[in-house]
Structure formats: C-alpha cells, structure tokens
Design a protein around this motif. Structure first.
Motif, short mmCIF file in Angstrom:
data_model
loop_
_atom_site.label_atom_id
_atom_site.label_comp_id
_atom_site.label_asym_id
_atom_site.label_seq_id
_atom_site.Cartn_x
_atom_site.Cartn_y
_atom_site.Cartn_z
N ILE A 2 29.44 17.44 -0.66
CA ILE A 2 28.48 17.17 0.40
C ILE A 2 28.49 15.67 0.71
O ILE A 2 28.29 14.84 -0.20
CB ILE A 2 27.05 17.59 -0.01
N PHE A 3 28.75 15.33 1.96
CA PHE A 3 28.72 13.94 2.41
C PHE A 3 27.42 13.73 3.17
O PHE A 3 27.20 14.33 4.23
CB PHE A 3 29.92 13.65 3.32
N LEU A 4 26.55 12.87 2.64
CA LEU A 4 25.25 12.63 3.26
C LEU A 4 25.36 11.55 4.36
O LEU A 4 26.28 10.74 4.35
CB LEU A 4 24.23 12.25 2.19
N PRO A 5 24.42 11.55 5.30
CA PRO A 5 24.58 10.75 6.52
C PRO A 5 24.73 9.25 6.33
O PRO A 5 25.59 8.62 6.96
CB PRO A 5 23.31 11.08 7.31
N ASP A 6 23.91 8.65 5.46
CA ASP A 6 23.95 7.19 5.34
C ASP A 6 25.27 6.70 4.76
O ASP A 6 25.83 5.70 5.20
CB ASP A 6 22.78 6.71 4.48
N THR A 7 25.79 7.42 3.78
CA THR A 7 27.07 6.98 3.20
C THR A 7 28.22 7.17 4.18
O THR A 7 29.15 6.37 4.20
CB THR A 7 27.35 7.71 1.87
N LEU A 8 28.17 8.21 5.03
CA LEU A 8 29.19 8.36 6.06
C LEU A 8 29.12 7.22 7.07
O LEU A 8 30.15 6.70 7.53
CB LEU A 8 29.04 9.70 6.78
N LYS A 9 27.90 6.81 7.41
CA LYS A 9 27.71 5.72 8.36
C LYS A 9 28.28 4.41 7.81
O LYS A 9 28.90 3.61 8.54
CB LYS A 9 26.23 5.57 8.68
N GLN A 10 28.11 4.19 6.50
CA GLN A 10 28.50 2.91 5.90
C GLN A 10 29.93 2.90 5.35
O GLN A 10 30.57 1.85 5.31
CB GLN A 10 27.54 2.56 4.76
N ASN A 11 30.41 4.07 4.91
CA ASN A 11 31.66 4.07 4.11
C ASN A 11 32.69 5.09 4.58
O ASN A 11 33.48 5.58 3.78
CB ASN A 11 31.31 4.38 2.65
N ALA A 12 32.71 5.42 5.87
CA ALA A 12 33.57 6.51 6.35
C ALA A 12 35.03 6.32 5.98
O ALA A 12 35.68 7.23 5.45
CB ALA A 12 33.42 6.66 7.86
N ALA A 13 35.59 5.16 6.24
CA ALA A 13 37.02 4.93 5.98
C ALA A 13 37.33 4.98 4.48
O ALA A 13 38.33 5.57 4.05
CB ALA A 13 37.45 3.59 6.57
N GLU A 14 36.47 4.37 3.68
CA GLU A 14 36.67 4.35 2.24
C GLU A 14 36.61 5.76 1.66
O GLU A 14 37.43 6.15 0.82
CB GLU A 14 35.61 3.47 1.59
N LEU A 15 35.65 6.54 2.11
CA LEU A 15 35.52 7.92 1.64
C LEU A 15 36.72 8.76 2.05
O LEU A 15 37.19 9.61 1.28
CB LEU A 15 34.24 8.54 2.20
N ALA A 16 37.22 8.53 3.26
CA ALA A 16 38.39 9.28 3.72
C ALA A 16 39.61 9.01 2.85
O ALA A 16 40.34 9.93 2.47
CB ALA A 16 38.68 8.92 5.17
N THR A 17 39.81 7.76 2.50
CA THR A 17 40.95 7.41 1.63
C THR A 17 40.79 8.05 0.26
O THR A 17 41.73 8.61 -0.30
CB THR A 17 41.04 5.89 1.48
N GLN A 18 39.57 7.98 -0.27
CA GLN A 18 39.29 8.55 -1.59
C GLN A 18 39.54 10.04 -1.61
O GLN A 18 40.19 10.57 -2.54
CB GLN A 18 37.83 8.24 -1.95
N TYR A 19 39.10 10.74 -0.59
CA TYR A 19 39.22 12.20 -0.61
C TYR A 19 40.58 12.69 -0.16
O TYR A 19 41.02 13.77 -0.59
CB TYR A 19 38.07 12.85 0.17
N ALA A 20 41.29 11.94 0.65
CA ALA A 20 42.67 12.32 0.95
C ALA A 20 43.50 12.31 -0.33
O ALA A 20 44.33 13.19 -0.57
CB ALA A 20 43.27 11.36 1.98
N GLY A 21 43.23 11.32 -1.19
CA GLY A 21 43.93 11.25 -2.47
C GLY A 21 43.58 12.40 -3.39
O GLY A 21 44.45 12.96 -4.07
N SER A 22 42.31 12.78 -3.41
CA SER A 22 41.88 13.87 -4.28
C SER A 22 42.42 15.22 -3.80
O SER A 22 42.88 16.04 -4.61
CB SER A 22 40.34 13.91 -4.34
#
Length: 494
Positions: free
Chosen positions: A242-262
């Motif tokens: 689950i990706f919550l709204p505030d973290t997507l607003k602040q960290n979208a690119a970082e989260l995308a890199t992290q989860y593409a790797g996973s």
C-alpha cells in the motif's frame, strides 16, 4: 528438468519410511549436543563441496553464482542456527508444576511438560531455492534439530544439485555416528510418488514449498489417511503493498526505483515478490507509475528457473493482461527469448479488480498489478477481498501512518509479516522472523518456515505426571542437568 535419476517405486517408499521410523527411535538416544554436532557437520560438508556445487546449481537453475553463493551461506547458517538452538536447549519449552499433596480440596500431582518430536518428516524440495528450501534447507535442518529423521524428495529441476547435497549429508552422518537412515533421499516426478510418501504409515509430518496446486494436493493426501498428519505447505502470495498519499507526493521517483528492483529481483521468482500494489488516485500516484514504468523498461530479460516456470509465467501474465480494464502495460523494451521473462507492470481500477477474482491470483515472476483506488475506503475494500498472504507492506510518511489507523489495524489480519517502508523480498533468518501466513499463503498460519521457531512444526507437547525422576527426559529432571531455562512453578528458572 530432465535428469538421469530413476523414480522411486511405491514399494521402495514403504521400505524407506520403515527405515526412517527405525532411525527415529535410535535418533532419540542421542543427546542434544550430539545432534548439534551433526548439524554443524552437514554445514561443513556442504561447504567442502566448494565451487563445484555452485556451478552445478547454476547449470540446473539458471541462477547466477553470486545469488547461489549467498543462498549456500544462508543454508549453512540455518544448520548452525539449529545446532545452537539444541545446545542452548530452552526451545523444548520445559514447564514444571511440582506436586502439592496437601492442597485442598484436591491435591495437585507433579506435572512436567515439554515438546517432543513427531517422527519421520517428508520434505519436498522447492524449485526456486536449490539450497535454502531444498535438500538441506530450512525444513530439513529444523526437522533434524527437532529430533525427526527426514526423507527428502528432490526437485527434478535441480536433481543433480540435490544429489550432491545428499552425499554431503551422508558424509556428515558417517562422521558423527548418526543413524544411517536419519536422512534419506529419493527422486520422483509423478504425483504417485508424492502421494505414497505422504500416505506411508510411518510419515508423521510434511514440509512443502511450491505451488498452490501442489500444496493442496499434499493436504488432500493427508486428509485421506486413516490418521491425518500435519502438512506445512507454503503455497504462494501476491504480497500487497500500500502506497499512502503523502509518501507518493514526496518520494515517487525513489519509491519507483526501489520497487522496480524488488519486482524484478531474481526475475520475480520469490514467494515474497510484490505482485499487487495499491494506492489512491492522484498526482503522486501518476508520478510514481511514470517512473516505475521507465525503470521496468530498462530491465533486461533473464532466464527463469526452468521451462515449466517460464511457460506458467507466460500463460498467467497473458491471462491477466487480457482481462477487461487491465491497461497501461509497461514492460521491458527488449523482448525475451527462449525461457527469458519480460518484466511487466499493469494497472487496473479498483472497481474492475473487485469484480474479477482472476486478478488477485499470483503470477509467479516479474509481474505486478497496480490497483488505482478512488479513496481510502475503496482501498480498504480491495484489501478485504485479498486472501491470506505471507507479507503485506505499507509505504508512508509519519503523517500518512498517523492518519490511517484503521488500515494499519487491518494489516496483521492479512499476513504473517507486516512491513513498513521497505520491500518484502529478502527474508532474514532469525528468531523474530515469521515466514507464513493465513490460508492460502500456507496451510497453517500458526507457524513459520524460517527461523528457530520453524522447529515447532515438527513437535508436540507431552505431559509426564508423577513420573520418577530417573525416568524423565533430561530437560524435565529435577536437577536440570543441562541447565536450560524452564518455567518452574510459574517462574522462569535455570
């Protein structure tokens, strides 16, 4: 998956399990220290195989040598962990309530309880972990540590690797003077082999890691026995994130890199692969998905474990993508060949997801489905339709977490491991790990397949009432000769 090993016959299985039961009775005469030395010896003999074992495993599974080197270390580490468990000794959960002969209105007898081993355990090797979940993996090491002999059915996808590890275990048996049949090893590709192993009279429990179809078949075989036995099957999971709204607003690119790797780690061939992502619609989600698609497109296809897994991935991913409402597919830009898997991300609305049960099924491989929800209420509705999982993860800032109490309360009901701001791939081997979860992730959510507590699958409690001290197991004798922690008249004491 072709190999040169002959399938074991049903008649041979009967003899094998009879020998295993005889070994069980003999194995009980060995001390915890002797069993610990045996487990250490297995680890040493596996390490003594050197690079030849890694190279053979790589040939059979297409897994790279660095991954296999790490997995071998995890395997030998597990063996040594259970050896230390035996030496420390408190895992038997010894509990003593001494007699109260003058208590009124009823006296209390002397009562002493501990865990004892069930008997011969049948272990089915996993295709995606040729070391850590196979011949000398967690099921085997925990069962041997618990005092149970083991019969392993090698996975045909890495039969030669399994045979090499088996020979190492045989050397450890000889080195330490263990019963010859405390560990036995068979090959077989038919359903009849599995059925015969589960239904043999002497089989006391079963360990399995693999598909839902396979795990449920073993459970069915057990239920058909005159005396059903426990089957501990780890069968599959889509591990919702689950990706919550505030973290997507602040960290979208970082989260995308992290989860593409996973998602693409090991070409997605982990039971903890994040196969389902949930988020509420908005600019943050749009940004995340754009970056995630770009990352996925840069991943090079790689060979899967074997042709059967690749065929299943192609079939299941194609079926998911063909469903009405599944859109915006992002996949690697270089098409895979032979048994190479193409990483894929797909999206769907929550409304469509809720109407189509197929979309909640596991696609084993580098595939993940992003469900776009209108609001938190709809996200919660989607989560409620997701069956039991090994893991569930929430990605959020402190503000996010503080503003979603109902969501956080729900997560432990879904899975055996709840993660915050991380990825589910990667399972630490330690006492606090839980690798299990509600059905259909596993057949028994009360246990873990990883860590020291994995041994609890292969034991049962027994109470000794008014037993003469000399006849008690060492762990329950009054003098506590092995100096273990025990619950003595309600207090933990040594």
């Amino acid at each position: 998956m072709d190999n040169n090993f002959k399938d074991v016959s049903t008649e041979d299985i009967k003899l094998i399990m009879q020998r295993s039961h005889a070994a069980f009775l003999e194995y009980q005469t060995f001390s915890a220290g002797q069993k610990a030395t045996f487990l250490d010896a297995i680890a040493e003999e596996i390490e003594a195989l050197g690079d030849s074992l890694l190279q053979k495993a790589s040939e059979e599974t297409n897994l790279p040598l660095p991954r296999l080197t790490g997995e071998r270390g995890r395997t030998t580490g597990q063996l040594r962990m259970f050896a230390e468990m035996l030496r420390e000794g408190s895992w038997v959960e010894a509990s003593i309530d001494t007699a109260l002969p003058y208590r009124t209105p009823l006296p209390r007898p002397d009562l002493r309880k501990m865990l004892i081993p069930l008997g011969p355990v049948v272990v089915f090797g996993a295709s995606n972990f040729p070391f850590a979940y196979s011949t000398a993996g967690g099921d085997t090491s925990s069962a041997l540590g618990a005092g149970c002999p083991v019969v392993v059915k090698a996975h045909p996808a890495h039969a030669e690797t399994s045979e090499m590890v088996y020979q190492a275990i045989k050397k450890a048996i000889a080195r330490t003077g263990m019963p010859t049949d405390v560990f036995q090893h068979v090959h077989g590709t038919s359903f009849e082999t599995g059925k015969a192993l589960v239904q043999a009279d002497e089989t006391a429990a079963v360990g399995f890691t693999g598909s839902t179809v396979g795990g449920l078949a073993l459970l069915k075989y057990s239920s058909e026995r005159k005396n059903p036995i426990p089957v501990f099957s780890e069968m599959g999971s889509i591990n919702p994130v689950i990706f919550l709204p505030d973290t997507l607003k602040q960290n979208a690119a970082e989260l995308a890199t992290q989860y593409a790797g996973s998602i693409t780690l090991g070409m997605g061939q982990f039971c903890t692969n994040p196969g389902l992502m949930l988020a509420v619609e908005g600019e943050g989600l749009d940004e995340f998905y754009k970056h995630l698609g770009g990352q996925i497109e840069q991943v090079k296809p790689a060979n899967m474990l074997h042709a059967g897994i690749h065929e299943a991935y192609q079939k299941k991913s194609s079926a998911a993508l063909s469903q009405d409402g599944v859109t915006d597919v992002a996949r690697t830009s270089t098409k895979g060949v032979d048994i190479q898997a193409e990483p894929i991300i797909a999206t769907v609305t929550a409304e469509t997801f809720l109407q189509n049960h197929l979309l909640s099924e596991e696609v084993f491989g580098p595939f993940s489905l992003l469900v776009k929800c209108k609001d938190e209420q709809q996200l919660m509705q989607v989560l409620k339709t997701v069956s039991g999982q090994l893991t569930t993860t929430v990605m959020g800032t402190d503000s996010d977490l503080a503003s979603h109490p109902n969501l956080l309360q729900m997560l432990p009901l879904l899975a055996g491991r709840v993660l915050f701001n991380g990825v589910p791939t990667g399972v630490e081997v330690c006492a606090s790990m839980v690798h299990g979860g509600p059905f259909p992730a596993t057949t028994d959510s009360r246990f873990t397949a990883v860590g020291i507590n994995a041994a609890k699958r292969w034991v049962r409690p027994v109470c000794f009432q008014n037993c003469p001290d000399a006849l008690l197991p060492v762990a329950l004798q009054q003098a506590n000769p092995t100096n273990i922690w025990r619950l003595f008249d309600g207090e933990w004491k040594k």
